[in-house]
Design an enzyme around this catalytic site. Structure first.
Site, PDB file in Angstrom:
ATOM      1  N   ASP A 133       0.831  -1.200   0.000  1.00  0.00           N
ATOM      2  CA  ASP A 133       0.000   0.000   0.000  1.00  0.00           C
ATOM      3  C   ASP A 133       0.867   1.251   0.000  1.00  0.00           C
ATOM      4  O   ASP A 133       2.011   1.237   0.452  1.00  0.00           O
ATOM      5  CB  ASP A 133      -0.928   0.007   1.223  1.00  0.00           C
ATOM      6  CG  ASP A 133      -0.157  -0.083   2.532  1.00  0.00           C
ATOM      7  OD1 ASP A 133       0.822  -0.860   2.601  1.00  0.00           O
ATOM      8  OD2 ASP A 133      -0.522   0.620   3.499  1.00  0.00           O
ATOM      9  N   ASP A 134       0.281   2.333  -0.505  1.00  0.00           N
ATOM     10  CA  ASP A 134       0.897   3.661  -0.463  1.00  0.00           C
ATOM     11  C   ASP A 134       2.294   3.675  -1.077  1.00  0.00           C
ATOM     12  O   ASP A 134       3.256   4.191  -0.493  1.00  0.00           O
ATOM     13  CB  ASP A 134       0.941   4.180   0.984  1.00  0.00           C
ATOM     14  CG  ASP A 134      -0.435   4.286   1.606  1.00  0.00           C
ATOM     15  OD1 ASP A 134      -1.431   4.245   0.865  1.00  0.00           O
ATOM     16  OD2 ASP A 134      -0.530   4.397   2.843  1.00  0.00           O
ATOM     17  N   TRP A 237      -9.511  -3.718   6.370  1.00  0.00           N
ATOM     18  CA  TRP A 237      -8.581  -2.856   7.122  1.00  0.00           C
ATOM     19  C   TRP A 237      -9.341  -1.551   7.275  1.00  0.00           C
ATOM     20  O   TRP A 237      -9.447  -0.766   6.345  1.00  0.00           O
ATOM     21  CB  TRP A 237      -7.287  -2.692   6.336  1.00  0.00           C
ATOM     22  CG  TRP A 237      -6.304  -1.677   6.834  1.00  0.00           C
ATOM     23  CD1 TRP A 237      -6.548  -0.396   7.215  1.00  0.00           C
ATOM     24  CD2 TRP A 237      -4.873  -1.860   6.965  1.00  0.00           C
ATOM     25  NE1 TRP A 237      -5.394   0.237   7.575  1.00  0.00           N
ATOM     26  CE2 TRP A 237      -4.343  -0.629   7.434  1.00  0.00           C
ATOM     27  CE3 TRP A 237      -4.006  -2.913   6.725  1.00  0.00           C
ATOM     28  CZ2 TRP A 237      -2.973  -0.462   7.655  1.00  0.00           C
ATOM     29  CZ3 TRP A 237      -2.645  -2.726   6.951  1.00  0.00           C
ATOM     30  CH2 TRP A 237      -2.137  -1.529   7.410  1.00  0.00           C
ATOM     31  N   ASP A 244      -4.211   9.659  11.698  1.00  0.00           N
ATOM     32  CA  ASP A 244      -2.844  10.069  11.389  1.00  0.00           C
ATOM     33  C   ASP A 244      -2.769  11.119  10.290  1.00  0.00           C
ATOM     34  O   ASP A 244      -1.710  11.705  10.069  1.00  0.00           O
ATOM     35  CB  ASP A 244      -1.986   8.853  11.023  1.00  0.00           C
ATOM     36  CG  ASP A 244      -2.577   8.008   9.908  1.00  0.00           C
ATOM     37  OD1 ASP A 244      -3.701   8.315   9.468  1.00  0.00           O
ATOM     38  OD2 ASP A 244      -1.918   7.036   9.480  1.00  0.00           O
TER      39      ASP A 244
END
Length: 702
Positions: A133-134, A237, A244
């Protein structure tokens, strides 16, 4: 050879999979401590959760330096943590995120990944996860020659690692396209997801965040769609409590907007909660309640008893409000329990004194009796004990990403009304009765926030307080300023320097450099919840792009019909703005669209120089107002607050582009837009000769 789907493999084995439920430590920022994680395992066991996914983004050996092996000291800590999880019946899943810089076709890279996971396996870990991810989606030239797509590269490595580890019972894969918003052109047509679904080994589960990175709702229909593409149900998820991305927000509302009917259609749910450990009591507690609400499918046992006042159409197995009350009741006990054994508690938090005449006075750590003020002396400054009502208020002030709690919404609504109706106070000494009543109501709510702050500050458990302190100080300051402002409007006080001051103290405004940047952007504030109550739909404003033209033209036609124009358009007086964005293209950076959950629902477009298109208008008008603006809203948009922000964005951009005056054309039959521009206060009617009787021209100087 095609691989069997995960669901087929499960059916053939005859063994239903365990429903994965628990916590993923997957946020950006300071990771939790070993002590906090150990405490988390105990909570999970107590509440019936079974999984912990170790994936802190800023643990540098998890992501940035994924190739590096753990030192002997780090290995000892990690092994102890894995052992603590097992002791509490929690499955410890070790995640590694190599996608930032891994060359997938390099055997040395694959060997380094296996070596790292072998080390962790030697610590006693038996469950693993690969996260992609990311990360950037562009492969390096070497990988492009080796793999037909990025999805093929990821799946190839994941299958190899999964096999190398002996096909663990729990193995999770996080795709790069981990939510519907990232899928092109859609979930059902995503080549990436279909490659993953067709080629990933059936024993590997796939993580999914829902429609968005932070999903407001996750529906059964959306899960059925992604399950079809992945050839297996996903593990959610869930970022609904993640904070954050915004250091000014924390989320203390319940797990909600996920029907319990999802449970039998998922492999599991993991919450990725707030960065601060202790305030996650509510997020994890209510998730546990939700997971127990429909364990056996639609006929499963109900963990939360439903009350008679549940709304029609609500989840028959799970009540978010009831789950929140249960969580806050348990959290209150922790608040009132000192986190420092043997430390002094405030006297009013001490256990009730037994009825005995020969008891010794209460002793402090130093053995001295507690000070008791004498007659005429100052009383001790101590707050009353924290109550369940205080925690309910705290939760409502810091609720969820897409909504405030009921008290917060009420306070915003009242303040907005008091500000908008301040003329009712007048210049006399007796304000309007309704205004006075609502001002008093607002003041009572402000006092409740101050009381809550004082009680929280005096709570024995300081660890929880310290995690919350910046947030509750911030809300206390904001409420104090709002209270002073309302008091000033009502004539009960002189203008407060805390509210209106040419040289304010730094604590009286928010944002620092980040806030200054945001205030300079044309769309600043368009995501503020309930900025103009009572908004119930979440809207977003973004720049117009050519691909929006078809939707904009549909809205133009729909508003023409809804605006009372039943005659053919050819018989209506022509407006210059009718050509936007058809024959005329809006000027650069002078277009915005409004979106809700259903798509584009409004637009605002501008021409910085309309003189060529408006040759029939008087030159005097074009000299002072040479620019053109137009705005339309779909009839389903009933709240004009986002429209006001959108037109403000447009005017701000046009001013930045050098415009000094803007005019707009309206048909008298379009009462909605006529009233809208009139209520703005900045536009005024302009006298223009030679216009059709049906047309009104309004203008504003920038």
């Amino acid at each position: 050879m095609p691989k069997a789907s995960a669901s087929t493999a499960e059916a053939e084995s005859g063994k239903p999979r365990r429903f994965i439920s628990g916590v993923v430590e997957g946020f950006y920022g300071r990771p939790w401590t070993m002590e906090q994680r150990t405490e988390l395992f105990k909570r999970e066991q107590k509440w019936g959760l079974n999984t912990y996914l170790y994936a802190p983004k800023d643990d540098y050996k998890h992501r940035m330096y994924w190739r590096d092996l753990y030192s002997s000291e780090e290995a000892e800590q990690l092994a102890a943590l894995i052992s603590a999880a097992k002791a509490n019946g929690v499955d410890f899943i070790y995640a590694i995120s190599p996608g930032l810089d891994m060359t997938f076709s390099n055997p040395q890279e694959v060997a380094a990944l296996k070596r790292k996971l072998d080390q962790v396996r030697a610590f006693g870990c038996s469950s693993f996860s690969l996260l992609f991810d990311d990360i950037e989606t562009e492969m390096c030239p070497v990988d492009k020659r080796a793999f037909s797509s990025f999805a093929h590269a990821q799946v190839d490595i994941t299958n190899e690692v999964f096999t190398h580890l002996g096909q663990p019972g729990t193995f999770l894969f996080c795709p790069t396209d981990y939510c519907a918003a990232f899928c092109s052109p859609s979930v059902s047509q995503s080549a990436y997801l279909h490659t993953v679904g067709d080629n990933l080994l059936p024993g590997i589960n796939v993580l999914w965040t829902g429609p968005k990175v932070v999903s407001h709702h996750i529906t059964v229909e959306s899960i059925v769609e992604v399950t079809s593409a992945l050839k297996r149900p996903p593990v959610i998820w869930d970022n609904i409590h993640a904070n954050d991305y915004d250091p000014q927000r924390i989320f203390l509302g319940p797990y909600k907007d996920r029907p319990s009917d999802l449970i039998p259609k998922l492999r599991g749910v993991l919450t990725n909660p707030n960065c601060e450990y202790y305030p996650n009591f509510v997020a994890i507690h209510t998730l546990a309640t939700w997971c127990r609400s429909n364990v056996g499918g639609a006929g499963g046992a109900k963990d939360v008893e439903m009350t008679g006042d549940e709304e029609a159409g609500s989840d028959p197995c799970y009540s978010p409000q009831r789950a929140l009350t249960l969580a806050l009741t348990d959290w209150l006990e922790e608040f009132l329990t000192s986190d420092k054994p043997g430390g002094r508690r405030p006297p009013n938090h001490a256990p009730p004194k037994k009825e005995s005449s020969d008891e010794e006075p209460m002793q402090t750590d130093g053995g001295e009796p507690v000070y008791v003020p004498g007659p005429g002396e100052n009383p001790l400054f101590t707050a009353e004990p924290l109550t369940l009502g205080d925690l309910q208020l705290l939760s409502e002030l810091f609720y969820l990403p897409y909504e405030h709690g009921s008290t917060a919404r009420t306070m915003l609504t009242e303040l907005d009304w008091l500000k908008g109706n301040r003329e009712a106070v007048g210049g006399g000494s007796d304000p309007n009765a309704e205004w006075r009543s609502r001002a008093e109501r607002f003041d009572v709510m402000c006092v409740a926030v101050m009381t809550m702050f004082n009680r929280l500050s005096n709570a024995p458990n300081r660890s929880i307080l310290y995690d919350l302190y910046n947030y509750i100080c911030d809300i206390k300051s904001g409420v104090n300023m709002a209270r002073a402002y309302v008091s000033q409007l009502g004539g009960r006080s002189i203008p407060s320097p805390r509210v209106i001051c040419v040289d304010p103290e730094p604590w009286s405004f928010r944002g620092g450099l980040s806030g200054e940047f945001q205030r300079m952007l044309p769309c600043h504030g368009n995501r503020d919840l309930f900025r103009h109550p009572p908004m119930t739909t979440v809207y977003s404003i973004r720049p117009y792009c050519p691909e929006d033209q078809a939707e904009v033209l549909k809205i133009h036609e729909e508003t023409r019909r809804q605006g009372g124009a039943t005659a053919p358009e050819s018989t209506l007086p022509a407006l210059i703005s009718d050509g936007l964005p058809g024959q005329l293209a809006p000027s650069s950076n002078c277009g915005f669209v409004l979106e809700d959950e259903r798509g584009v629902c409004g637009y605002a477009l501008g021409l910085t120089d309309a003189t060529a298109a408006a040759q029939n208008l008087q030159r005097v008008l074009l000299r002072d107002f040479p620019s053109l603006a137009t705005m339309k809203l779909h009839p389903r948009v009933t709240d004009l607050a986002p429209a006001k922000r959108m037109i403000s964005c447009l005017l701000s951009s046009m001013k930045t582009s050098g415009c000094r005056g803007v005019f707009c054309e309206l048909r008298k039959s379009d009462r909605k837009m006529v009233d809208f521009y009139s209520d703005l206060g900045s536009f005024r009617p302009l006298k223009v000769t030679g216009l059709p009787q049906e047309v009104i021209v309004m203008g504003t100087s920038l």
